[in-house]
Design a protein around this motif. Structure first.
Motif, PDB file in Angstrom:
ATOM      1  N   LEU A  49       6.382  -0.195 -38.983  1.00 38.11           N
ATOM      2  CA  LEU A  49       5.434   0.640 -38.245  1.00 38.11           C
ATOM      3  C   LEU A  49       5.460   2.074 -38.757  1.00 38.11           C
ATOM      4  N   ALA A  50       6.644   2.552 -39.120  1.00 31.18           N
ATOM      5  CA  ALA A  50       6.777   3.936 -39.588  1.00 31.18           C
ATOM      6  C   ALA A  50       6.018   4.148 -40.895  1.00 31.18           C
ATOM      7  N   ASP A  51       5.927   3.107 -41.723  1.00 28.41           N
ATOM      8  CA  ASP A  51       5.227   3.226 -43.005  1.00 28.41           C
ATOM      9  C   ASP A  51       3.726   2.983 -42.869  1.00 28.41           C
ATOM     10  N   ASP A  52       3.356   2.103 -41.943  1.00 27.78           N
ATOM     11  CA  ASP A  52       1.972   1.629 -41.900  1.00 27.78           C
ATOM     12  C   ASP A  52       1.073   2.320 -40.882  1.00 27.78           C
ATOM     13  N   ILE A  53       1.655   2.842 -39.800  1.00 26.63           N
ATOM     14  CA  ILE A  53       0.838   3.345 -38.690  1.00 26.63           C
ATOM     15  C   ILE A  53       0.971   4.861 -38.586  1.00 26.63           C
ATOM     16  N   HIS A  54      -0.158   5.557 -38.752  1.00 29.89           N
ATOM     17  CA  HIS A  54      -0.156   7.021 -38.645  1.00 29.89           C
ATOM     18  C   HIS A  54       0.324   7.454 -37.256  1.00 29.89           C
ATOM     19  N   GLY A  55       1.290   8.340 -37.236  1.00 26.92           N
ATOM     20  CA  GLY A  55       1.788   8.877 -35.970  1.00 26.92           C
ATOM     21  C   GLY A  55       3.059   8.202 -35.483  1.00 26.92           C
ATOM     22  N   ILE A  56       3.355   6.993 -36.005  1.00 23.54           N
ATOM     23  CA  ILE A  56       4.609   6.333 -35.636  1.00 23.54           C
ATOM     24  C   ILE A  56       5.620   6.605 -36.738  1.00 23.54           C
ATOM     25  N   GLY A  57       6.595   7.396 -36.435  1.00 26.65           N
ATOM     26  CA  GLY A  57       7.627   7.710 -37.407  1.00 26.65           C
ATOM     27  C   GLY A  57       8.861   6.853 -37.190  1.00 26.65           C
TER      28      GLY A  57
ATOM     29  N   ILE B  83       0.485  -6.276 -23.858  1.00 30.73           N
ATOM     30  CA  ILE B  83       1.547  -6.310 -22.853  1.00 30.73           C
ATOM     31  C   ILE B  83       2.907  -6.385 -23.547  1.00 30.73           C
ATOM     32  N   PHE B  84       2.998  -7.148 -24.642  1.00 26.09           N
ATOM     33  CA  PHE B  84       4.235  -7.219 -25.432  1.00 26.09           C
ATOM     34  C   PHE B  84       4.586  -5.844 -25.986  1.00 26.09           C
ATOM     35  N   LEU B  85       3.606  -5.150 -26.566  1.00 29.20           N
ATOM     36  CA  LEU B  85       3.863  -3.832 -27.139  1.00 29.20           C
ATOM     37  C   LEU B  85       4.264  -2.829 -26.063  1.00 29.20           C
TER      38      LEU B  85
ATOM     39  N   GLY C 221       0.793  -1.227   0.000  1.00 25.27           N
ATOM     40  CA  GLY C 221       0.000   0.000   0.000  1.00 25.27           C
ATOM     41  C   GLY C 221       0.822   1.272   0.000  1.00 25.27           C
ATOM     42  N   VAL C 222       2.144   1.152   0.035  1.00 30.73           N
ATOM     43  CA  VAL C 222       3.029   2.329   0.056  1.00 30.73           C
ATOM     44  C   VAL C 222       3.324   2.766  -1.379  1.00 30.73           C
ATOM     45  N   GLU C 223       3.269   4.072  -1.615  1.00 30.58           N
ATOM     46  CA  GLU C 223       3.577   4.605  -2.942  1.00 30.58           C
ATOM     47  C   GLU C 223       5.059   4.940  -3.049  1.00 30.58           C
ATOM     48  N   HIS C 224       5.636   4.596  -4.194  1.00 29.38           N
ATOM     49  CA  HIS C 224       7.032   4.894  -4.458  1.00 29.38           C
ATOM     50  C   HIS C 224       7.141   5.651  -5.776  1.00 29.38           C
ATOM     51  N   THR C 225       8.209   6.432  -5.894  1.00 33.40           N
ATOM     52  CA  THR C 225       8.528   7.077  -7.166  1.00 33.40           C
ATOM     53  C   THR C 225       9.526   6.197  -7.902  1.00 33.40           C
ATOM     54  N   ALA C 226       9.254   5.955  -9.194  1.00 29.56           N
ATOM     55  CA  ALA C 226      10.178   5.173 -10.013  1.00 29.56           C
ATOM     56  C   ALA C 226      10.502   5.957 -11.280  1.00 29.56           C
ATOM     57  N   VAL C 227      11.747   5.866 -11.714  1.00 28.83           N
ATOM     58  CA  VAL C 227      12.180   6.535 -12.946  1.00 28.83           C
ATOM     59  C   VAL C 227      12.749   5.484 -13.885  1.00 28.83           C
ATOM     60  N   GLY C 228      12.512   5.672 -15.184  1.00 33.90           N
ATOM     61  CA  GLY C 228      13.015   4.705 -16.146  1.00 33.90           C
ATOM     62  C   GLY C 228      12.219   4.726 -17.436  1.00 33.90           C
ATOM     63  N   PRO C 229      12.337   3.683 -18.269  1.00 34.22           N
ATOM     64  CA  PRO C 229      11.672   3.642 -19.580  1.00 34.22           C
ATOM     65  C   PRO C 229      10.247   3.128 -19.488  1.00 34.22           C
ATOM     66  N   PHE C 230       9.303   3.994 -19.077  1.00 29.65           N
ATOM     67  CA  PHE C 230       7.913   3.572 -18.876  1.00 29.65           C
ATOM     68  C   PHE C 230       6.954   4.195 -19.887  1.00 29.65           C
ATOM     69  N   SER C 231       7.442   4.578 -21.056  1.00 31.49           N
ATOM     70  CA  SER C 231       6.592   5.370 -21.953  1.00 31.49           C
ATOM     71  C   SER C 231       5.361   4.618 -22.444  1.00 31.49           C
ATOM     72  N   GLY C 232       5.354   3.288 -22.363  1.00 35.53           N
ATOM     73  CA  GLY C 232       4.183   2.547 -22.826  1.00 35.53           C
ATOM     74  C   GLY C 232       3.144   2.307 -21.759  1.00 35.53           C
ATOM     75  N   ALA C 233       3.394   2.799 -20.557  1.00 34.08           N
ATOM     76  CA  ALA C 233       2.520   2.463 -19.425  1.00 34.08           C
ATOM     77  C   ALA C 233       1.281   3.349 -19.380  1.00 34.08           C
ATOM     78  N   PHE C 234       0.253   2.858 -18.673  1.00 36.58           N
ATOM     79  CA  PHE C 234      -0.900   3.694 -18.361  1.00 36.58           C
ATOM     80  C   PHE C 234      -1.341   3.392 -16.938  1.00 36.58           C
ATOM     81  N   GLU C 235      -2.097   4.296 -16.369  1.00 35.85           N
ATOM     82  CA  GLU C 235      -2.521   4.146 -14.980  1.00 35.85           C
ATOM     83  C   GLU C 235      -3.354   2.886 -14.816  1.00 35.85           C
ATOM     84  N   GLY C 236      -3.067   2.133 -13.737  1.00 35.04           N
ATOM     85  CA  GLY C 236      -3.747   0.879 -13.487  1.00 35.04           C
ATOM     86  C   GLY C 236      -2.936  -0.325 -13.925  1.00 35.04           C
TER      87      GLY C 236
ATOM     88  N   SER D 167       2.691   3.180 -26.273  1.00 39.32           N
ATOM     89  CA  SER D 167       1.541   3.602 -25.478  1.00 39.32           C
ATOM     90  C   SER D 167       0.288   2.828 -25.873  1.00 39.32           C
ATOM     91  N   LEU D 168      -0.727   2.897 -25.000  1.00 32.49           N
ATOM     92  CA  LEU D 168      -2.005   2.223 -25.267  1.00 32.49           C
ATOM     93  C   LEU D 168      -2.608   2.705 -26.580  1.00 32.49           C
TER      94      LEU D 168
END
Length: 732
Positions: free
Chosen positions: A195-203, A161-163, A43-58, A169-170
């Protein structure tokens, strides 16, 4: 918020940390570094730093790393490896189910389900979904929808989860899965650069980061090939249709961080794979070969061929206007008369000139004569606002080029093209300075031989946002009959907007003499050297001073045009401040968050990419009129044309209380406010200021420093745009 990576006391002992993400605090612009709050099993909250760009709350996360003590932020966990898992706590499960990942389950239903089943919720959905009927208000029909959605998302959850483990990101994970389906992991592992060719927004940059996560090296041929195309795409965004091959190789070495041999191999592979086209240049050209993005080479070649075909017609239907025995509707000067006659005598003509010289008057007269001659007339322009203005002035329907050509979603092409040309005798195109090479090609290929074409625009304005200098190339090629109007008519009596615009265009400082308090003018200069103070002044001008003094609606009539996006007086910051002033969060107005932006009902927005399926295009301005949190959709009104978006499609729009001068080409506004400061130094050019000034119809207010204004006025340099359109028009 900025979390610096230095001034820390770091432990060398490896630890592990597990829990649910309770808050995303910060993600760097390059998305390589994030700060999250994680709630552990205790139940304790911690601050973490690192490569979490794909995460979302929950989301649940397991990580290994070290504890450190930061000078400013205290104890935090620095993650070295990260693994995402399904959430295990009630709070995490609520956020996970209510994230939009599972169709039919929104935030409220997620809360009801988890409140009833607690930590057993996911097991219930997997194995005992019929028990969802225990939830008050959940009937059999809704149960079937939720059960089917959960079952259908079984494989999808593992893929997501793999992505996410790759920092995706979600929002992007959903786009990727929508495109590749169950093949997603195989495609991404084999060649993430697809992905850069096929998905809008992913360069390329995001794909490159994903490839790095998968252990793909710098000299991998997929990377080199995609990287070569990325370099050319980046150059096309600067306006180039093509680029000298030797210069592109130098650029690729710098951008990709490889040697010339690898860069050359990447270019060769991109040409072989059809991503790039190599074209030899004319004998008198300063470089031997040019490289193109394949679609731009095709567009330039096609546009040049269409221009030659139209201009060389031995007979054209506009000639019928010569036999019309009708005096001019109003008095025309000699040049205006020459422009009207040129449209009747030549199959392809250009009318150019600055503001107030009567270009619209000439077009109105051409349209009037054409109607008397019973010609079928089409009027069009690159933007909706320009088309609407044209229609009102000529009293004849006008539309955007995209809507004129009609997009056919099933065939992924325009209805009108070289095989099915437009059924008209005369076509008039306004604001041609905005036309890039690709849109020019789409339009001109659909013009049948014998159709008379008249192009209208101000050649002294900024070139198009997209690649090319189409208007300048057509004029310089000499293939079209060209009339340059010079005599000023509009606002001739006492207008400072027009007189100052011409002063700037001629290289002179505008008249910034203060206006007496008891007088009303259409031009005001506000001295303000400090960027923060200038931003404060702009917010006051738009929200209160202009509406109070001139009776204008700040949401409808006043547009801020900034030289660039970044900085305290850039479009991004000004948008945020103007939104707070003009459309604040009052608690009752529906809103949703996308990334770092909050969109509210009533917000002014701009489409920033072409969406052919929705028939809304880059540069079109509108307002958000409806937000539906249940369906996770919103609607925007673009001058009476309603467009519906999913929340995840909000990457296609930006706020436009303020926008860049480039993006405002082809538009006019009752009132325009323009910041001109030394912080805009990199963008300060004469044609930029001239373009901004000529967007104002009734009121222009410029806020800034005279030094910055002088820099812009003296800087008449126009960056070269590499293109071979002129040479192709002349027969190369």
């Amino acid at each position: 918020m900025s979390m610096e990576k230095n001034d820390e006391q770091i432990s060398t002992v490896e630890h592990s940390l597990r829990g649910d993400i309770s808050r995303l605090v910060f993600t760097s612009e390059d998305r390589d570094y994030s700060v999250i709050r994680i709630k552990g099993a205790d139940g304790v909250e911690h601050t973490a730093v690192g490569p979490f760009s794909g995460a979302f709350e929950g989301q649940s996360v397991e990580m290994s790393g070290v504890w450190e003590k930061h000078k400013d932020f205290g104890r935090q966990f620095r993650a070295r490896s990260v693994k995402f898992t399904l959430p295990k706590t009630p709070e995490g499960i609520k956020k996970y189910l209510g994230s939009g990942l599972i169709p039919g389950i929104g935030e409220k239903l997620a809360e009801c389900i988890v409140d009833h089943f607690g930590t057993r919720t996911l097991d219930m959905l997997d194995n005992y979904s019929s028990r969802l009927l225990e939830i008050p208000g959940l009937g059999k029909k809704r149960l079937a929808m939720v059960r089917d959605a959960w079952r259908d998302n079984s494989a999808k959850r593992e893929i997501f989860i793999f992505l996410q483990s790759l920092g995706i990101s979600l929002a992007y994970a959903q786009k990727i899965f929508r495109f590749y389906g169950d093949k997603t992991p195989a495609v991404v592992k084999e060649n993430p650069y697809r992905l850069a060719d096929d998905i809008h927004g992913i360069g390329f940059i995001m794909a490159d980061r994903i490839a790095l996560s998968l252990g793909i090296g710098r000299t991998n041929i997929f990377r080199l090939s995609s990287g070569a195309a990325f370099c050319m795409k980046r150059l096309s965004e600067e306006g180039h249709v093509c680029y000298p091959e030797d210069k592109l190789l130098e650029y690729a070495v710098e951008i990709l961080g490889v040697d010339e041999g690898n860069a050359r191999a990447g270019v060769a592979e991109a040409v072989s794979g059809g991503l790039l086209s190599r074209v030899p240049t004319p004998p008198d050209c300063e470089f031997r070969s040019a490289l193109y993005l394949a679609q731009l080479e095709s567009a330039e070649r096609g546009a040049a061929g269409a221009i030659r075909r139209i201009a060389s017609a031995s007979r054209h239907r506009g000639a019928a206007m010569l036999s019309v025995n009708s005096p001019p509707h109003i008095h025309l000067n000699e040049l205006q008369h020459r422009a009207v006659e040129g449209a009747a005598r030549h199959p392809f003509s250009v009318i150019t000139g600055g503001p107030g010289v009567g270009k619209t008057t000439v077009v109105s007269e051409i349209v009037r004569l054409a109607k008397i001659a019973r010609l079928r007339v089409y009027l069009c322009a690159p933007t909706g606002r320009a088309a609407k203005r044209m229609s009102e002035a000529c009293r004849h329907p006008a539309m955007t080029i995209h809507r004129l050509l009609k997009w056919e979603p099933e065939k992924r092409n325009f209805v009108y093209n070289e095989h099915r040309p437009l059924n008209c005798d005369l076509i008039v195109v306004d604001e041609v300075s905005m036309l890039d090479v690709q849109l020019s090609y789409y339009l001109l290929r659909a013009v049948a031989s014998g159709t008379t074409v008249v192009m209208v625009g101000d050649s002294d304005q900024l070139p198009s946002v997209g690649p090319g200098s189409v208007l300048a190339d057509i004029i310089s090629s000499g293939i079209a009959h060209c009339t340059r109007l010079t005599q000023i008519y509009r606002q001739l009596s006492g207008s400072r907007i027009i007189s100052n615009a011409y002063l700037v265009n001629s290289g002179s400082m505008p008249d910034t003499t203060p206006v007496p308090k008891d007088k009303i003018s259409d031009f005001y200069w506000v001295d303000c050297d400090d960027a923060a103070a200038a931003a404060d002044m702009i917010v006051k001008l738009v929200s209160s001073r202009i509406p109070r003094r001139f009776g204008m609606n700040p949401l409808r009539d006043v547009q801020v045009l900034a030289p660039m996006n970044k900085g305290e007086c850039g479009a991004v910051t000004l948008n945020r401040r103007l939104q707070d002033a003009l459309n604040p969060d009052g608690g009752r107005r529906p809103q949703f968050r996308f990334g770092e932006s909050v969109f509210r009902s009533g917000d002014r927005v701009m489409q920033i990419s072409n969406n052919y399926d929705k028939s809304v295009f880059n540069g079109e301005m509108g307002r958000i009129v409806h937000i539906d949190h249940g369906e996770k959709k919103f609607k925007a009104d673009f001058d009476g044309f309603l467009v519906e978006y999913d929340f995840l499609e909000a990457d296609q729009i930006v706020h436009c209380y303020a926008t860049t001068i480039h993006k405002a080409q082809g538009c006019e506004f009752p009132a325009v406010v323009v910041p001109i400061l030394t912080q805009h130094f990199i963008m300060l050019r004469r044609n930029l200021v001239y373009t901004a000034m000529t967007r104002a119809k009734r009121l222009l207010v410029m806020v800034g420093s005279r030094k910055a204004l002088a820099i812009a006025v003296k800087n008449f340099r126009v960056d070269r745009r590499y293109s071979l359109l002129r040479e192709r028009i002349l027969g190369f």
